[in-house]
Structure formats: C-alpha cells, structure tokens
Design an enzyme around this catalytic site. Structure first.
Site, PDB file in Angstrom:
ATOM      1  CB  THR A  30      -0.935  -0.016   1.234  1.00  8.85           C
ATOM      2  OG1 THR A  30      -1.688  -1.233   1.202  1.00  8.85           O
ATOM      3  CG2 THR A  30      -1.882   1.166   1.235  1.00  8.85           C
ATOM      4  CB  SER A  44      -8.883  -0.678  -3.431  1.00  5.48           C
ATOM      5  OG  SER A  44      -9.509  -0.486  -2.186  1.00  5.48           O
ATOM      6  NE  ARG A  54     -27.471  -5.305  34.600  1.00  6.74           N
ATOM      7  CZ  ARG A  54     -27.388  -4.345  35.509  1.00  6.74           C
ATOM      8  NH1 ARG A  54     -26.723  -4.530  36.639  1.00  6.74           N
ATOM      9  NH2 ARG A  54     -27.952  -3.182  35.297  1.00  6.74           N
ATOM     10  CD  GLU A  85      -4.002  -9.124   3.475  1.00  7.97           C
ATOM     11  OE1 GLU A  85      -4.112  -9.127   2.231  1.00  7.97           O
ATOM     12  OE2 GLU A  85      -2.914  -9.116   4.052  1.00  7.97           O
TER      13      GLU A  85
END
Ligand code: ST9
Ligand code: FAD
Length: 617
Positions: free
Chosen positions: A165, A171, A329, A451
C-alpha cells in the site's frame, strides 16, 4: 481471568462430526496424526490462548507500542513480548510449514482450527509472528539465495512484512509508484514511500524482512503500468550474510511514522520509506523473476483466510462473554409479569429480546466457524493432492471461490454482530473497559478493511471467481448444497429448514442470474453502463452466498446433532447437541428468508443512483 473464551467443543464437532476430518489424518504427509493427537494439539493451544497469549491483550491496547521519531524505532510493551514469546515457543507456526523448512506438516483444517484460538486470544501477536510462515513463499518461489534467507527467517525467527500500500495506491495496488533500480551486482535499490504497513518496525526480533512490491526501472518489457508491472523485492531491515546469518549494516528501509489507530493498537502499523534517508534500500528480486503480483497473492490468499478467521474468532469470544454476562445480570421482571411491580427480577438471559440476540450471535458464529473449517477442509484436498504431485483442480477452484466469502462475509457479519448484539447484551457495561467488548469492536473493524475491503471481496467473488471461472466452482458448491437438500437426512425433522435452504439457494442463484444478465448486457455497444448494475450488487451477492453456505453447514451440523440426541450421553453433551439443532433452525428461519428480499432488490436494480448528480447526495 482471560478475556478470551474459546469454543473448542464446537470446533471439534465441526472438524470431526460434520466434516469427517479423520479421513485425511493418518494419510500421506499427515500419517503421524490421528484424531487423538489433533485434539491434544488443540487442547494445548487452547490453554495457551486462554493464559499467556491473552494476558497482554488489554494492557498492550492501553499502552501500545511507542515510536521514537529520532531513531525510527518502535518499542513494544514487555507484557506483550512475553505473550509473543509464548506463541513462538508453542511451535504452532510449525504446523503450517513444510518439513524441509523446519515444519511439522498438518492439514489446513487443523491449522485453521488452531489459528482461530490464537487469533481470538491475541491477534496482534499472531500478525507479528508471520515471519517464519512468509518464509514459505521464498522457499517455494525463490532461488537458492532466497531459500537461504528463508531458512534464516525460520531458524532465527525473523519477522516479515507484506508491503503493497501507498498513499495513492490502496485497493488499486497497480497505482503504486515505488520503483526499483537494478544495480551492477544484481541487487536492486528500492525507492518510495509505503504506508499502513503491519509490523513495519518493532523490537521483537533482530531482523525484519520486507516483501515489497515495486516497479522495476530500465528493464525491457517490465515495469509497465498496473499490477502486472510490479515485481516483488526482498528488502531486509539489516543486511545479512546469507552463509552465516550474521547481521550487517542497517539497510535503507526505515519506518518514518506510526499510525494512531482505532483498534488493534498492539500491532504497529507504520509508514516505511525506502531509500530516502541517505542510505539505499537494497533488495533482491524474489526468484529472479518479475512476477510480483502473483507471488504476493500467495501471501494475500493466506492473509484473507486469516483475516476472516480473526474476525470470527473475536465474535466467538464476544458471544461467549455476552452469554456469561446475560446469565448473571439481573434486570427487570419476566415479560409475562411485566405489569406486576412486585414480581421478582430475573437474569436478562430470560428476556425474549436477549434470547433473540444471543441465538443470533450463536447461529452466526457457529455458521461462520463451519464456513472457515469447511474452506480449510477444501484446502486439505488441495494440499493432499499437491503432496502426491497432483493438482485437485476442483478443490483449487472451490477454495478460490470461498476465500472472498470467508474474508468479506466473515468480517462484515462478525463486526456487525459484535457491535449490535454482543456489546449490546452488556448494556452500558459493554461500552466501558471493564469488559473486552469495546476493544473487540475496535479491534475487529479492521477486518472489513485490510487485505482488500469488502467491496473488493465482492468484486473478486463475482468477476474472478464466478464469471472468469465460468461458474464451475459455484456450480460445484450449489450441487453440494442441493445434494444435501435432496438427501432428505434428519429423519424428517429438518423438512421445513430444507425448504428454507432451497428457497435461499434459488434466490441466490437468481441474484447471480440477474448479475450475469447485466454483465452480458454491458457488452452490447451503447449499454456499457449496465456494468454499474453489477457493481451495485457485488456486495449483496457476497453476503447472500455467505448466508447460504453458513445455513447449509449449520443444517448439516443439525442433522448430525439430531442423530446424537437419540443416544445416551452426559447432560452437557445433550445440551450441546440441542444447541446445535436450535442454532441451525434459528438461522434457517430468521436469516435465510431475507434472501428473497435481496433477490428482489437485485432484480430491481436500476441506474438511477448512478444517474444522480453528486450534489444530490
Ligand atoms: C494488508 C495486510 O492489508 C494486512 C494484515 C497484515 C498481515 C500480515 C501477516 C499475514 C500473514 C502472512 C503469512 C504468510 C503465509 C504465506 C503462506 C503461503 C504459502 N487470487 O484482477 P487483476 C493477481 S496488505 C489470486 O487484473 P488489478 C493475479 O496474479 C494489502 N491472484 O487485478 C492476477 O493476474 P491474472 C492488501 C489474484 O485490476 C493479477 O493479480 N491489499 C487475485 O490489476 C491481476 O489481477 C489488497 O488486498 C486473487 N483473488 O488489481 C489490495 N486477484 O488475472 C486489494 C488478483 O493473470 N485490491 N490476482 O491471474 C485488490 O485485490 C484488487 O482487486 C487488485 C486489482 C489489486 C488485485
Ligand atoms: P481505498 O482504496 O481508498 O478505499 C476507500 C473506499 O472506497 C473503500 O470503502 C473501498 O471499498 C472503496 N473502493 C475503492 N476502490 C473501489 C472500487 N474499485 N470499487 C468499489 N469500491 C472501491 N497494506 C499493506 O500493503 N501491508 C500491510 O501490512 C497493511 N496493513 C494495514 C494495517 C492497517 C491497520 C490498515 C488500516 C491498513 C493496512 N494496509 C496494509 C492497507 C490496507 O490493505 C488498505 O487500507 C486497504 O487495501 C484499502 O485501501 P485504502 O485504505 O487506500 O482505501
């Protein structure tokens, strides 16, 4: 107590009871493994995951690695170093390496079952530990010289990075401008700035080998535009004497900045400048061939599987944390006594909306675990054939088809479920640091981004894995799903679910059909813009196919579970199998019917959103 809650019972169920992995154990390269030894390996790694590996998960988020801009170094917290050491010492990485590179070969299905545990416990540690695994690419694709480096990477546990990159090339990797200049001695000088590089710099290892895509200059026929003009260069942080392994001078690949990120803060993400600090960044061409993008895709394919698995692992722990909280809870009365102000308060697990949420999480994560392990079982076929000198073409194609689903669908569904359901189960307590959910949500967001973003996965699925494949792998997968529907197993107790799966399969085929029609239409002169109709639906198809595969695998699990439910067994096992059936039914009844609406939306897609002026948005 560890933040990490694993679900080994479901992993073992999926591996052996659903996917029949005994089939490949004890054969070929895995002749030393059997079910017992595989379960023992998983048990050991599960223990590591819940102890030393996960120990530093929260602390290294709050005190992340520190960058020193003067020395261009990154210091990793001591607690994290201990987790990292424990991970390497476990030898888990050896499961993924060939024997001649110091590995202990194992089927991919075991590897990904193990990786889920490690990625769920401490994803950043897993990322830093990629070096020995990346050495495989040098081992497979490289010259003798590269293979020596690969051996050193394994023996000396050096780290490695994948460097694609750039500021203008995310992209669109082919827009990269980093260049490589050939030198008289056969090396190359790499020049350029790369950004967002995972594990770019740290003090966990004595050396880091950068695998860098750059455009060769001055070589006839090479270095042209786009991804095909990129070559892959090996650029170590320190020069290396390949014979002795001794480290030399500092090379000119320098980290010039560290990102301040939303999550996965323990993983140092840096800007790396090659050759601009007065020292050349010397590297060499992997395999002495200009085949960079294809070589890099060996790593990317692994990493896409890894990112999907990471997302799902985090969701699994998120769900189990939420489940434990919901059982403790106490809040509000049972809904049947809502009007009675004196009614006893109940644990929230008894509220219908909390049950809806918990079952949605359970079905989602168990479906996606099955998706990962099913894909890994297809990789078993690929690996087994390779070990016999064959290519199992059908398995290769099916794996290719499934990878964008694991990565794209796995990360999207996991992140949404983590935020909208797992964290939500905690109420306001989920938003604060007392519980791991707020960190999970921050850490898992990256999985839909790196990725290749979800958009890229959707395009990969349709254009490369369906159209370019001429639908062969999709046809094979559909036939497997159809075969199960037609098989009639489940003793009549999954009749309605089979029908729901049939409708979902038909609807997904309808989406593909509409998209193929649009793609073909765009070939007609004057109708070129019809390709936008495809682009508007690629993510929709990715998600629909993921739903179908998960639904099918869950129902296969339910069929097995129904058979087991007739047997005499401990209460825990009985409950486990009941849960498997319930999750599959839930998914079939609440998720699959939505695909009919998705099909309608796909079929009704028009160009209006593309015709809209930007100002109208
Ligand atoms: C990143 C890292 O984000 C984040 C996490 C760090 C992880 C570090 C640790 C990882 C662990 C690693 C362990 C390693 C273990 C390794 C073991 C291995 C043994 N499938 O369609 P075209 C190829 S990193 C296969 O024309 P465009 C193919 O060669 C940054 N190959 O593309 C093809 O030629 P052909 C990640 C594929 O329009 C050629 O590319 N960044 C596939 O030129 C050209 O194809 C991204 O992921 C594929 N699916 O370029 C970028 N697709 O057609 C996302 C393409 O002849 N962007 N090839 O076969 C894309 O993927 C774009 O679609 C693009 C488009 C760049 C490919
Ligand atoms: P862009 O490509 O600018 O995308 C922006 C948006 O536009 C996205 O939603 C995207 O889906 C959409 N989009 C872009 N193009 C198209 C298209 N053609 N069609 C439809 N939609 C499109 N990279 C490395 O090389 N090595 C690493 O180790 C690494 N680690 C990283 C770690 C972190 C923490 C981060 C944040 C990133 C890392 N990356 C790494 C980079 C990562 O792979 C990219 O960020 C990613 O590929 C997206 O590129 P981008 O950020 O430039 O977004």
């Amino acid at each position: 107590m560890s933040h990490y809650r694993s679900n080994l019972r479901d992993t073992v169920f999926t591996l052996f009871e659903v996917l029949g992995r005994e089939e490949v154990l004890g054969t070929g390269p895995w002749e030393d493994l059997d079910r017992e030894s595989v379960e023992a390996i998983l048990d050991e790694l599960d223990h590591l995951a819940r102890t030393k590996l996960s120990d530093s998960f929260a602390s290294s988020d709050r005190q992340p690695p520190v960058f020193d801009p003067d020395t261009h170094t990154v210091t990793v917290p001591e607690a994290f170093k201990r987790s990292y050491r424990a991970l390497l010492d476990s030898g888990a990485w050896q499961l993924e390496l060939p024997a001649d590179l110091g590995g202990q070969p194992s089927p991919p299905s075991l590897q990904w079952a193990a990786n889920e545990l490690l990625l769920g416990a401490n994803p950043a540690a897993f990322l830093y530990a990629a070096g020995p695994k990346m050495a495989q690419v040098l081992w497979r694709e490289g010259t003798e010289r590269d293979r020596k480096l690969a051996q050193l990477m394994v023996e000396r546990e050096w780290a490695a990075t994948m460097v694609l990159t750039e500021p203008e090339a995310g992209s669109d990797v082919g827009a990269g401008r980093t260049k490589a200049y050939p030198q008289a001695d056969g090396t190359w000088h790499v020049e350029g700035v790369k950004r967002f590089i995972t594990s770019a710099e740290h003090d966990l290892t004595e050396n880091i080998v950068h695998l860098v895509l750059a455009r060769p200059v001055g070589v006839e026929g090479k270095g042209g535009p786009g991804t095909k003009g990129l070559s892959l260069f090996l650029v170590p942080k320190f020069h290396v004497d390949l014979e002795t392994g001794e480290l030399g001078e500092r090379n000119g690949a320098v980290t010039t900045g560290l990102e301040h990120k939303m999550g996965i803060k323990a993983s140092a993400t840096g800007e790396v400048t090659f050759g601009a600090q007065g020292t050349p960044a010397v590297g060499w061409l992997l395999g002495d061939v200009h085949d960079g993008i294809a070589q890099m895709f060996h790593i990317i394919e692994y990493a896409r599987m890894m990112v999907g698995t990471k997302a799902i692992a985090t969701l699994s722990s998120g769900y189990l944390n939420a489940l434990a909280y919901a059982k403790e809870r106490v809040q509000g009365p049972d809904l049947t006594r809502a009007a009675d102000k004196t009614a006893p308060r109940t644990t929230i697990v008894n509220h219908p909306d909390v049950r809806r949420s918990l079952m949605t999480q359970k079905a989602g994560v168990e479906g996606m675990r099955a998706l990962v392990l099913f894909t890994a079982s297809v990789q078993d076929r690929v690996a087994l054939a390779a070990s016999e000198g064959r290519v199992d073409d059908e398995a290769v194609r099916l794996n290719d088809l499934l990878l964008p689903v694991v990565k794209g669908y796995g990360s999207e569904r996991s992140w949404v479920l983590l935020g909208t359901e797992s964290l939500q189960t905690f109420g306001g307590s989920g938003y604060v640091e007392d519980h791991p959910l707020e960190q999970y949500v921050r850490d898992a967001k990256i999985d839909t981004l790196y990725e290749g973003t979800t958009a890229i996965q959707g395009q990969d699925l349709f254009f490369r894995k369906i159209v370019r494949d001429r639908g062969r792998a999709l046809g094979d997968l559909s036939a497997q799903v159809q075969g199960w529907i037609d098989g009639g197993g489940g003793n009549g107790r999954l009749k309605e679910e089979r029908e729901l799966l049939q409708t979902a399969l038909t609807d997904t085929a309808g989406i593909v059909e509409a998209m193929i029609g649009n793609a073909m239409g765009s070939q007609v002169p004057g109708q070129e813009r019809d390709i936008y109709l495809v682009g508007l639906n690629t993510t929709r198809l990715l998600m629909a196919l993921g739903d179908v595969v998960c639904g099918w695998l869950l129902l296969r699990g339910a069929e097995v579970a129904l058979a087991r439910l007739g047997e005499d067994q401990p209460a825990g096992e009985q409950a486990f199998y009941e849960g498997k059936v319930a999750a599959a039914r839930w998914f079939a009844r609440t998720v699959l019917p939505r695909l009919t609406a998705e099909r309608v939306a796909a079929e009704q897609t028009d160009l209006s959103v593309m015709d809209l002026p930007e100002a109208a948005f």
